[in-house]
Design a protein around this motif. Structure first.
Motif, PDB file in Angstrom:
ATOM      1  N   HIS A 218      18.212  29.795-111.646  1.00  0.00           N
ATOM      2  CA  HIS A 218      17.964  31.069-112.353  1.00  0.00           C
ATOM      3  C   HIS A 218      17.264  32.075-111.445  1.00  0.00           C
ATOM      4  O   HIS A 218      17.617  33.252-111.405  1.00  0.00           O
ATOM      5  CB  HIS A 218      17.144  30.812-113.616  1.00  0.00           C
ATOM      6  CG  HIS A 218      17.919  30.081-114.650  1.00  0.00           C
ATOM      7  ND1 HIS A 218      17.331  29.338-115.648  1.00  0.00           N
ATOM      8  CD2 HIS A 218      19.262  29.946-114.829  1.00  0.00           C
ATOM      9  CE1 HIS A 218      18.271  28.808-116.410  1.00  0.00           C
ATOM     10  NE2 HIS A 218      19.448  29.157-115.927  1.00  0.00           N
ATOM     11  N   ILE A 219      16.278  31.592-110.684  1.00  0.00           N
ATOM     12  CA  ILE A 219      15.546  32.503-109.782  1.00  0.00           C
ATOM     13  C   ILE A 219      16.519  33.083-108.743  1.00  0.00           C
ATOM     14  O   ILE A 219      16.493  34.282-108.446  1.00  0.00           O
ATOM     15  CB  ILE A 219      14.405  31.746-109.078  1.00  0.00           C
ATOM     16  CG1 ILE A 219      13.295  31.410-110.071  1.00  0.00           C
ATOM     17  CG2 ILE A 219      13.845  32.545-107.911  1.00  0.00           C
ATOM     18  CD1 ILE A 219      12.208  30.513-109.484  1.00  0.00           C
ATOM     19  N   SER A 220      17.435  32.245-108.241  1.00  0.00           N
ATOM     20  CA  SER A 220      18.333  32.725-107.169  1.00  0.00           C
ATOM     21  C   SER A 220      19.376  33.707-107.695  1.00  0.00           C
ATOM     22  O   SER A 220      20.017  34.395-106.918  1.00  0.00           O
ATOM     23  CB  SER A 220      19.019  31.526-106.508  1.00  0.00           C
ATOM     24  OG  SER A 220      19.732  30.788-107.461  1.00  0.00           O
ATOM     25  N   ILE A 221      19.522  33.806-109.026  1.00  0.00           N
ATOM     26  CA  ILE A 221      20.465  34.784-109.587  1.00  0.00           C
ATOM     27  C   ILE A 221      19.874  36.206-109.538  1.00  0.00           C
ATOM     28  O   ILE A 221      20.601  37.188-109.436  1.00  0.00           O
ATOM     29  CB  ILE A 221      20.850  34.387-111.025  1.00  0.00           C
ATOM     30  CG1 ILE A 221      21.654  33.076-111.002  1.00  0.00           C
ATOM     31  CG2 ILE A 221      21.646  35.467-111.722  1.00  0.00           C
ATOM     32  CD1 ILE A 221      21.850  32.438-112.357  1.00  0.00           C
ATOM     33  N   ILE A 222      18.535  36.309-109.511  1.00  0.00           N
ATOM     34  CA  ILE A 222      17.898  37.649-109.528  1.00  0.00           C
ATOM     35  C   ILE A 222      18.312  38.488-108.306  1.00  0.00           C
ATOM     36  O   ILE A 222      18.807  39.611-108.468  1.00  0.00           O
ATOM     37  CB  ILE A 222      16.369  37.515-109.654  1.00  0.00           C
ATOM     38  CG1 ILE A 222      16.017  36.799-110.961  1.00  0.00           C
ATOM     39  CG2 ILE A 222      15.682  38.873-109.547  1.00  0.00           C
ATOM     40  CD1 ILE A 222      14.556  36.380-111.096  1.00  0.00           C
ATOM     41  N   PRO A 223      18.159  37.979-107.062  1.00  0.00           N
ATOM     42  CA  PRO A 223      18.603  38.817-105.924  1.00  0.00           C
ATOM     43  C   PRO A 223      20.106  39.110-105.965  1.00  0.00           C
ATOM     44  O   PRO A 223      20.538  40.154-105.479  1.00  0.00           O
ATOM     45  CB  PRO A 223      18.227  37.975-104.702  1.00  0.00           C
ATOM     46  CG  PRO A 223      17.889  36.631-105.189  1.00  0.00           C
ATOM     47  CD  PRO A 223      17.521  36.745-106.618  1.00  0.00           C
ATOM     48  N   ILE A 224      20.893  38.213-106.583  1.00  0.00           N
ATOM     49  CA  ILE A 224      22.337  38.471-106.664  1.00  0.00           C
ATOM     50  C   ILE A 224      22.611  39.694-107.527  1.00  0.00           C
ATOM     51  O   ILE A 224      23.421  40.554-107.176  1.00  0.00           O
ATOM     52  CB  ILE A 224      23.065  37.244-107.236  1.00  0.00           C
ATOM     53  CG1 ILE A 224      23.035  36.147-106.193  1.00  0.00           C
ATOM     54  CG2 ILE A 224      24.485  37.608-107.635  1.00  0.00           C
ATOM     55  CD1 ILE A 224      23.838  34.991-106.515  1.00  0.00           C
ATOM     56  N   SER A 252      26.434  39.537 -97.435  1.00  0.00           N
ATOM     57  CA  SER A 252      25.065  39.103 -97.786  1.00  0.00           C
ATOM     58  C   SER A 252      25.029  38.562 -99.202  1.00  0.00           C
ATOM     59  O   SER A 252      24.464  37.496 -99.465  1.00  0.00           O
ATOM     60  CB  SER A 252      24.113  40.302 -97.707  1.00  0.00           C
ATOM     61  OG  SER A 252      23.864  40.607 -96.383  1.00  0.00           O
ATOM     62  N   GLU A 253      25.660  39.307-100.116  1.00  0.00           N
ATOM     63  CA  GLU A 253      25.681  38.868-101.523  1.00  0.00           C
ATOM     64  C   GLU A 253      26.361  37.500-101.621  1.00  0.00           C
ATOM     65  O   GLU A 253      25.880  36.598-102.314  1.00  0.00           O
ATOM     66  CB  GLU A 253      26.436  39.902-102.371  1.00  0.00           C
ATOM     67  CG  GLU A 253      26.418  39.609-103.863  1.00  0.00           C
ATOM     68  CD  GLU A 253      27.139  40.699-104.670  1.00  0.00           C
ATOM     69  OE1 GLU A 253      27.441  40.430-105.850  1.00  0.00           O
ATOM     70  OE2 GLU A 253      27.418  41.797-104.125  1.00  0.00           O
ATOM     71  N   SER A 254      27.446  37.313-100.866  1.00  0.00           N
ATOM     72  CA  SER A 254      28.171  36.034-100.955  1.00  0.00           C
ATOM     73  C   SER A 254      27.344  34.880-100.385  1.00  0.00           C
ATOM     74  O   SER A 254      27.434  33.755-100.866  1.00  0.00           O
ATOM     75  CB  SER A 254      29.518  36.142-100.229  1.00  0.00           C
ATOM     76  OG  SER A 254      29.317  36.250 -98.852  1.00  0.00           O
TER      77      SER A 254
END
Ligand code: HEM
Length: 362
Positions: A218-224, A252-254
């Motif tokens: 869940h945390i890693s979805i925030i920068p995405i 970068s997004e990928s």
């Protein structure tokens, strides 16, 4: 935890994204996308790769039983009687038809049909469908399909495009598509999550390896989401400047998305809370890595948030890294933004986990 299954699942998500991205982009006229070259050989390799990668968890299960029943009998019973084994059989049959469809260059509709059937088979052997069959298959298939449509197109455009032609025309359809996919990913993600664990158990779940990996995801979805806003909205104006290279920011997004894939792949190998037996008393003190991922923590546990100066500092630093992603969009290379994204994930995770006070439930 067996190391091969997460790597195989990770490869699976990548191959599914490349196949779905390839099919989706066939529906888009050339005037609305950059020039993309994706070799047919890679299409055929991805399809066969899915048969091999989805077999890894089946093999792990067979190895688990072959001591008692012998390999052949264990293989037969695992493949024919377990959801994971049956799921793999379905995937293999559908993947062979898909391979032939790609090889004979048949219609994109037939390609899409076989891929969707393969995804339903993945949903059939997922954690959530063993909890609630119909809701599980439907929510998991929706979740996975929406992920592969959005991320599949993003991977093709960022890593297989030969130019940045028709960029604003591309953004005109890709941004709304990404928004629709993300809304469905969240909706189906919450349905899966709350079928696997009750909402009230989410925080207590941070005392289990599954709950901590879900938190990391869940945390890693925030920068995405931040990158998606940068690439989908903020870059519209910049893409008119000749020296602006939007594909670097999509790359970068990928890369951060690959992190989400890895956390999800590990998540799929961990026992959800409903499968966790009350653990026996632990004797030795867990190492900090084991503590970080909640290995062998005494259950049942109640978790309370008890922030300290250190954890508030860590969370503030995490928010700073998020701000730095926006600043780097204006002034720096996307490489820094990717690094800031990684630092954000780590510092927020540590800040939240160190804020946890664990109370054994007697
Ligand atoms: C960028 C956003 C996301 C991506 C790329 C993503 C990707 C995935 C993938 C590929 C799977 C399939 C795992 C498998 O069957 O092996 C999955 C499963 C799952 N996702 Fe997501 N997801 C995203 C957002 C979310 C959100 C927002 C939630 C919850 C609110 C969520 C919760 C879950 C859960 C609970 C599973 C099942 C894991 C398991 O027990 O096997 N996901 N996700």
């Amino acid at each position: 935890m067996n190391l091969f299954t997460p790597i195989a699942d990770f490869g699976n998500y990548l191959f599914f994204c490349l196949l779905v991205g390839y099919v989706v982009l066939q529906f888009v006229p050339q005037s609305k996308k950059p020039t993309i070259q994706f070799p047919k050989s890679l299409l055929l390799i991805c399809t066969l790769g899915i048969i091999i990668f989805t077999f890894v968890p089946v093999l792990v299960l067979i190895r688990f039983f072959d001591d008692t029943a012998g390999f052949a009998q264990a293989a037969a019973s695992v493949i024919l009687t377990t959801q994971v084994g049956q799921g793999w059989l379905f995937i293999t049959v559908f993947a062979i038809f898909l391979w032939l469809t790609f090889y004979l260059e048949r219609s994109k509709y037939i390609q899409g049909f076989w891929i969707v059937l393969m995804m339903i088979a993945i949903g059939y052997s997922s954690h959530v469908s063993s909890q609630s069959f119909v809701v599980g298959i439907f929510s998991h298939t929706t979740h996975f399909l929406m992920v592969t449509i959005w991320v599949g197109v993003l991977f093709h455009v960022s890593w297989f495009s030969r130019d940045k032609q028709h960029w604003s025309e591309f953004l005109q359809w890709f941004t709304p598509l990404a928004i629709v996919c993300i809304i469905n990913i969240f909706a189906s993600g919450f349905v899966i999550m709350f079928t696997i664990e009750k909402p009230a158990e989410y925080l207590d779940g941070w005392a289990t390896p599954y709950g901590r990996m879900l938190l990391l995801k869940h945390i890693s979805i925030i920068p995405i989401i931040l990158f998606a806003v940068i690439n989908g909205i903020l870059s519209r104006k910049a893409s008119t400047f000749s020296d602006y290279e939007p594909r670097k920011w999509l790359k970068s997004e990928s890369l951060i998305l690959l992190l989400v894939f890895y956390f999800t792949a590990v998540l799929g190998t961990l026992s959800p809370p409903y499968e966790m037996p009350p653990a026996a008393q632990t004797v030795e003190t867990p190492t900090w890595v084991e503590w970080l991922f909640a290995k062998d923590i005494l259950l049942p546990i109640e978790v309370d948030i008890a922030p300290t100066f250190l954890t508030v500092l860590l969370i503030s630093v995490a928010l700073l890294f998020l701000l730095l992603i926006i600043i780097s969009y204006k002034k720096m290379s996307p490489v820094f933004a990717t690094l800031f994204g990684g630092c954000f994930i780590l510092t927020l995770y540590l800040g939240l986990i160190f804020s946890c006070a664990l109370y054994p439930v007697i």
